[in-house]
Design a protein around this motif. Structure first.
Motif, PDB file in Angstrom:
ATOM      1  N   ALA A  90     -11.723   9.002 -10.546  1.00  0.00           N
ATOM      2  CA  ALA A  90     -10.411   8.463 -10.910  1.00  0.00           C
ATOM      3  C   ALA A  90     -10.503   6.947 -10.980  1.00  0.00           C
ATOM      4  N   PHE A  91      -9.861   6.371 -11.991  1.00  0.00           N
ATOM      5  CA  PHE A  91      -9.931   4.933 -12.218  1.00  0.00           C
ATOM      6  C   PHE A  91      -8.537   4.333 -12.311  1.00  0.00           C
ATOM      7  N   ASP A  92      -8.393   3.166 -11.707  1.00  0.00           N
ATOM      8  CA  ASP A  92      -7.276   2.280 -12.000  1.00  0.00           C
ATOM      9  C   ASP A  92      -7.627   1.547 -13.297  1.00  0.00           C
ATOM     10  N   LEU A  93      -6.671   0.848 -13.893  1.00  0.00           N
ATOM     11  CA  LEU A  93      -6.935   0.131 -15.137  1.00  0.00           C
ATOM     12  C   LEU A  93      -7.080  -1.366 -14.918  1.00  0.00           C
ATOM     13  N   GLU A  94      -6.035  -1.996 -14.422  1.00  0.00           N
ATOM     14  CA  GLU A  94      -5.987  -3.456 -14.356  1.00  0.00           C
ATOM     15  C   GLU A  94      -6.941  -4.002 -13.298  1.00  0.00           C
ATOM     16  N   HIS A  95      -7.799  -4.920 -13.711  1.00  0.00           N
ATOM     17  CA  HIS A  95      -8.818  -5.555 -12.876  1.00  0.00           C
ATOM     18  C   HIS A  95      -9.862  -4.561 -12.371  1.00  0.00           C
ATOM     19  N   THR A  96      -9.816  -3.353 -12.882  1.00  0.00           N
ATOM     20  CA  THR A  96     -10.836  -2.348 -12.592  1.00  0.00           C
ATOM     21  C   THR A  96     -11.637  -2.051 -13.850  1.00  0.00           C
ATOM     22  N   LEU A  97     -10.943  -1.797 -14.956  1.00  0.00           N
ATOM     23  CA  LEU A  97     -11.591  -1.626 -16.256  1.00  0.00           C
ATOM     24  C   LEU A  97     -11.439  -2.855 -17.140  1.00  0.00           C
ATOM     25  N   GLU A 138       9.958   8.393 -15.389  1.00  0.00           N
ATOM     26  CA  GLU A 138       9.844   8.868 -14.012  1.00  0.00           C
ATOM     27  C   GLU A 138       9.208   7.737 -13.203  1.00  0.00           C
ATOM     28  N   LEU A 139       9.167   7.903 -11.896  1.00  0.00           N
ATOM     29  CA  LEU A 139       8.621   6.851 -11.056  1.00  0.00           C
ATOM     30  C   LEU A 139       7.187   6.531 -11.470  1.00  0.00           C
ATOM     31  N   PRO A 140       6.835   5.280 -11.526  1.00  0.00           N
ATOM     32  CA  PRO A 140       5.464   4.923 -11.938  1.00  0.00           C
ATOM     33  C   PRO A 140       4.433   5.404 -10.926  1.00  0.00           C
ATOM     34  N   PRO A 141       3.287   5.859 -11.390  1.00  0.00           N
ATOM     35  CA  PRO A 141       2.249   6.365 -10.478  1.00  0.00           C
ATOM     36  C   PRO A 141       1.513   5.214  -9.790  1.00  0.00           C
ATOM     37  N   ILE A 142       2.126   4.684  -8.748  1.00  0.00           N
ATOM     38  CA  ILE A 142       1.492   3.602  -7.988  1.00  0.00           C
ATOM     39  C   ILE A 142       1.503   3.987  -6.499  1.00  0.00           C
ATOM     40  N   GLY A 143       0.670   3.294  -5.714  1.00  0.00           N
ATOM     41  CA  GLY A 143       0.637   3.529  -4.276  1.00  0.00           C
ATOM     42  C   GLY A 143       0.375   4.981  -3.938  1.00  0.00           C
ATOM     43  N   GLU A 144       1.260   5.522  -3.081  1.00  0.00           N
ATOM     44  CA  GLU A 144       1.085   6.899  -2.622  1.00  0.00           C
ATOM     45  C   GLU A 144       1.211   7.908  -3.754  1.00  0.00           C
ATOM     46  N   ALA A 145       1.988   7.556  -4.792  1.00  0.00           N
ATOM     47  CA  ALA A 145       2.152   8.474  -5.915  1.00  0.00           C
ATOM     48  C   ALA A 145       0.820   8.753  -6.596  1.00  0.00           C
ATOM     49  N   ARG A 146      -0.058   7.752  -6.631  1.00  0.00           N
ATOM     50  CA  ARG A 146      -1.376   7.974  -7.248  1.00  0.00           C
ATOM     51  C   ARG A 146      -2.181   9.007  -6.471  1.00  0.00           C
ATOM     52  N   ALA A 147      -2.134   8.905  -5.146  1.00  0.00           N
ATOM     53  CA  ALA A 147      -2.868   9.874  -4.328  1.00  0.00           C
ATOM     54  C   ALA A 147      -2.325  11.281  -4.538  1.00  0.00           C
ATOM     55  N   ALA A 164       0.809  -1.222   0.000  1.00  0.00           N
ATOM     56  CA  ALA A 164       0.000   0.000   0.000  1.00  0.00           C
ATOM     57  C   ALA A 164       0.838   1.266   0.000  1.00  0.00           C
ATOM     58  N   GLY A 165       2.145   1.141   0.082  1.00  0.00           N
ATOM     59  CA  GLY A 165       2.988   2.329   0.131  1.00  0.00           C
ATOM     60  C   GLY A 165       3.571   2.518   1.513  1.00  0.00           C
ATOM     61  N   LEU A 166       4.794   3.062   1.555  1.00  0.00           N
ATOM     62  CA  LEU A 166       5.517   3.164   2.817  1.00  0.00           C
ATOM     63  C   LEU A 166       4.778   4.010   3.839  1.00  0.00           C
ATOM     64  N   SER A 185      -7.056  -3.141  -5.636  1.00  0.00           N
ATOM     65  CA  SER A 185      -6.011  -3.733  -4.811  1.00  0.00           C
ATOM     66  C   SER A 185      -5.726  -2.898  -3.576  1.00  0.00           C
ATOM     67  N   ALA A 186      -5.241  -3.573  -2.529  1.00  0.00           N
ATOM     68  CA  ALA A 186      -4.850  -2.857  -1.313  1.00  0.00           C
ATOM     69  C   ALA A 186      -3.697  -1.901  -1.588  1.00  0.00           C
ATOM     70  N   SER A 187      -2.919  -2.136  -2.652  1.00  0.00           N
ATOM     71  CA  SER A 187      -1.845  -1.200  -2.994  1.00  0.00           C
ATOM     72  C   SER A 187      -2.403   0.151  -3.441  1.00  0.00           C
ATOM     73  N   ASP A 188      -3.692   0.198  -3.752  1.00  0.00           N
ATOM     74  CA  ASP A 188      -4.336   1.447  -4.168  1.00  0.00           C
ATOM     75  C   ASP A 188      -4.989   2.187  -3.001  1.00  0.00           C
ATOM     76  N   LEU A 189      -4.742   1.739  -1.777  1.00  0.00           N
ATOM     77  CA  LEU A 189      -5.372   2.378  -0.616  1.00  0.00           C
ATOM     78  C   LEU A 189      -5.127   3.885  -0.546  1.00  0.00           C
TER      79      LEU A 189
END
Length: 816
Positions: A560-567, A703-712, A231-233, A735-739
């Protein structure tokens, strides 16, 4: 004869604990029955509310005041609210935290009623000590100081202090407890309350230090990662810190319970209340007119302000609802034993009558006398057998059953009154078994409706732990054999004028227990419990339907939408496999798949550990891939695979948001060459991009991929730049990584959630969508159809693999 209303006419009351159950009922009765009385309420201020704002919101707007509001009509504000004032303070602070105005307000009062308490039976020891043990003495010290201030100005100041304690200060001893001070009582132990305060504070410091030991911190971090995954550090650190704080709290709860039981009390609540009485009397017994009121277990109102009024669930309600739902099969207790409960309005009447009686004596010239005690309890005057209570509850829920999610009646079990130890062992075993099952299910790569097993299992585990908690907390009270005499209370009742008796009924004999339970208490419990009471499918909108309506309101701002397993039912590995094998021969494709399958466990483990590390590592496989060809193949991927694996419901939801005028944003760790075909659906796409060099990709992230905290953070920056409010926005993810992204918005939606997120969504009440692929859609993992033999042969046996940067010696094979 005592005339309560005459003695209290024009008096000012200073009250602590007004936002609680007893305090709210007390304020309402004072304002309704004493039209010229005024009240000053001690309330903790918050960052968002002044003390008076809290009083209006949490006290005066409570349904306890509906009767008075109806009687006063348009005059309610001028006739009632104008007689209420509030000062900021806290009984857990020396001097109550009063400012000069607060001290002046206290000095203008005649009666001080201290009803604030930490009433939880499982409070941490140090918290219970600060509020329950030291609180009464802190209030008394403030009263003494206020009286000195008043006398310096030629006024009498406060003349009567009424602290509310509990009848259970008598502990678990057998026999009848008289209305007397604990010093000299046969129920009393010679315990140094000052030493207990010092020890409790030291135990807090010791527990805090132990929680910061490297071994403990490592365990908290592991538990946080096990619960939240990648879920991010920041979120993992937050969760680990929360687990540390909960560990400290549990240590102090357990210590408090053991210490209390070693001295003959069931838990820290009556133990700290008993020592609080001692501390108060030993310090201020000769300075103040003190009357201690000790109620037993306070429950819903018998008549005032209306039958069944209650604020929040008390001790019995959670047990009753758990039984009615069929969750609590057994509960300890002695059927011949007495369950000592008392309606809240009888306790309020007793407090007011005690105040009037003491002031009437003082007004007649009588000295205030030594501290005195009144019990407000039913066990001796009007005993209510535990076995009879259980019979009434079972009969009532047999006649008025609750209904399950399928609209079927829940059959309540028949309790057999087992011993407390047996029930605790059974519930403990069930809890351990479900914890093991949670660990097993949580490790499985399941999602969507299958992952709901995890959420349901976690809920059952939570309910089992809750039932175990009820047994551990309240079991001792169903087995208590102490009886609380009410001789002085009945003498006070006899002294009241007939007109006052009509207003202030305090005789426990007034309660018809069968009628009270059947016609008053249980209907009130059900009203406040939000449970199903009618058969069949509900005609009211379901929780999910209500949430969906709120999400699709035109008032919302951003989706806002995630892609994988969401769309789409796909991921970066699927996309890579399709693109990498696009130009391979059949033989090369077999070798490629075999290699990828061997790597699958390691890839899955890395993804679960850290999504960012996984993407950075995995995208290096694109080193050397031609940019133009990959962009063309990206469109082929979209038409040949991604559309077939898309969720029509998800695509329709994006379009619905756009039709409502909401901004739509896609935030994904997938590559831009994969997501480009989705651009017409979104106002903004934030995705991963690879560095290019001489027409090929290098495999390194731009650049760093927009995952976890970066998405927020990306979402917050976008909302700020566009003037949008995230509290009025939605986020969809699986996913819990999208918390972090889900927590950043006001309306989080878990889509086809994996097990961890499914459990989190259920705990937090988040909306869940289960979207399916279109029927008849393709299931191909790799591309079929004609192979570009020219490109394959022209580059030799490893050229196709090299296109994707996968330089493996086995990539050739069938085309030599």
């Amino acid at each position: 004869m005592t005339r309560v209303r005459d003695a209290l006419a024009g008096r000012r009351f200073f009250i602590t604990g007004a936002t609680g159950f007893l305090g709210t009922a007390l304020v309402e009765r004072l304002l309704r029955t004493l039209p010229d009385a005024e009240v000053v309420l001690l309330v903790r201020p918050t960052r968002r509310s002044t003390p008076m704002q809290r009083v209006v919101k949490e006290v005066l707007k409570n349904d306890c005041f509906d009767r008075l509001r109806s009687e006063q009509g348009d005059q309610f504000d001028s006739a009632v609210v104008a007689r209420v004032s509030a000062v900021g303070g806290d009984v857990g602070t020396d001097g109550l935290g009063l400012d000069d105005e607060g001290r002046r307000q206290l000095s203008l009062c005649d009666v001080v009623i201290h009803s604030a308490a930490s009433v939880s039976f499982d409070s941490p020891l140090d918290s219970a000590v600060e509020v329950n043990l030291l609180g009464p003495s802190r209030v008394a010290a403030a009263v003494v100081a206020a009286r000195s201030l008043a006398q310096s100005e030629g006024r009498p100041g406060p003349v009567h202090f009424i602290p509310v304690s509990t009848a259970y200060v008598a502990g678990t001893h057998q026999g009848e407890a008289a209305e007397e001070l604990l010093d000299g009582s046969r129920f009393s132990l010679d315990v140094d309350w000052r030493a207990e305060v010092v020890a409790a504070r030291r135990l807090r410091a010791d527990s805090e230090a132990a929680s910061r030991h490297p071994g403990q911190l490592t365990r908290f971090a592991r538990s946080a990662r096990k619960e939240l995954g990648g879920a991010g550090l920041h979120l993992l650190a937050q969760r680990a810190e929360h687990l540390r704080e909960e560990w400290v709290r549990k240590q102090l709860v357990d210590i408090g319970k053991v210490r209390a039981q070693s001295l003959g009390w069931p838990d820290a609540y009556p133990y700290t209340k008993a020592l609080g009485e001692r501390a108060l009397v030993s310090q201020f017994g000769n300075e103040l007119a003190i009357t201690i009121v000790r109620p037993s277990i306070i429950e819903s109102a018998l008549a005032e302000p209306r039958p069944g009024w209650i604020r929040g669930f008390r001790m019995a309600e959670p047990i009753i609802i758990s039984y009615a739902r069929g969750l609590l099969k057994e509960f300890p207790g002695v059927p011949e034993g007495i369950i000592d409960v008392i309606p809240v309005d009888l306790v309020v009447a007793a407090i007011i009558a005690v105040a009037g009686d003491r002031l009437a004596e003082a007004g007649a010239g009588s000295p205030p006398g030594p501290p005195s005690v009144y019990h407000v309890a039913s066990g001796v005057r009007n005993p209510f057998r535990y076995g009879r209570l259980v019979e009434l509850i079972r009969e009532w829920f047999t006649e008025h059953p609750l209904y399950d999610a399928d609209g079927q009646p829940i059959v309540v079990p028949e309790w057999s009154f087992p011993g407390r130890g047996r029930v605790q062992r059974q519930l403990s075993q069930a809890s351990r078994a479900m914890a093991m099952a949670e660990t097993l299910v949580g490790s499985l790569p399941i999602r969507g409706r299958q992952a709901s097993w995890m959420a349901a299992l976690e809920e059952r585990h939570m309910l089992a732990d809750r039932a175990l908690g009820y047994v551990e907390l309240y079991g001792a009270y169903t087995e208590t054999e102490a009886r609380y005499r009410v001789d002085r209370l009945l003498q006070l009742w006899e002294r009241l004028e007939p007109s006052d008796r009509e207003l202030f009924c305090l005789d426990p004999a007034a309660v018809d227990w069968d009628h009270y339970v059947r016609e008053i208490h249980l209907p009130s419990v059900i009203e406040h419990a939000r449970v199903r009471t009618s058969p069949g499918r509900s005609v009211q909108p379901s929780r999910s339907e209500r949430a969906r309506k709120a999400i699709l309101s035109p008032d919302r701002h951003l989706a806002a939408f995630d892609l994988e397993h969401t769309l789409i039912a796909s991921n970066v590995v699927d996309s890579y496999a399709w693109l990498a094998s696009r130009h391979l021969t059949a033989g090369q494709r077999v070798a490629f798949v075999a290699d990828l399958l061997r790597e699958a466990p390691g890839l899955l483990a890395l993804d679960r550990k850290d999504r960012g590390d996984f993407l950075r590592s995995f995208y290096r496989r694109y080193d050397g891939a031609p940019v133009d060809r990959l962009r063309e193949d990206g469109w082929e991927l979209f038409y040949a695979q991604l559309l077939a694996r898309s969720f029509p419901g998800a695509i329709a939801r994006v379009r619905h948001h756009r039709a409502l005028g909401h901004r739509t944003v896609l935030i994904t760790g997938a590559l831009d060459v994969v997501v480009e075909p989705f651009r017409p659906l979104f106002d903004e796409i934030v995705c991963a991009r690879l560095v290019q060099h001489n027409g090929t990709f290098t495999g390194r992230m731009d650049e760093l991929p927009p995952i976890g905290e970066a998405r927020a953070l990306v979402l917050a920056d976008y909302a700020e730049a566009e003037g949008l409010d995230l509290a009025e926005s939605m986020a969809y993810a699986d996913s819990a990584s999208d918390l972090p992204m889900l927590e950043a918005v006001g309306f989080p939606v878990a889509v086809n959630p994996e097990a961890k997120l499914a459990a989190i969504a259920r705990r937090r009440g988040w909306h869940v969508e289960h979207w399916e692929k279109a029927a008849g859609g393709g299931r191909r993992f790799l591309p079929l159809g004609p192979v570009d033999t020219r490109s394959a042969r022209g580059r030799g046996p490893t050229s196709a693999a090299a296109l994707m940067g996968a330089r493996r010696s086995r990539a050739g094979g069938g085309d030599r």
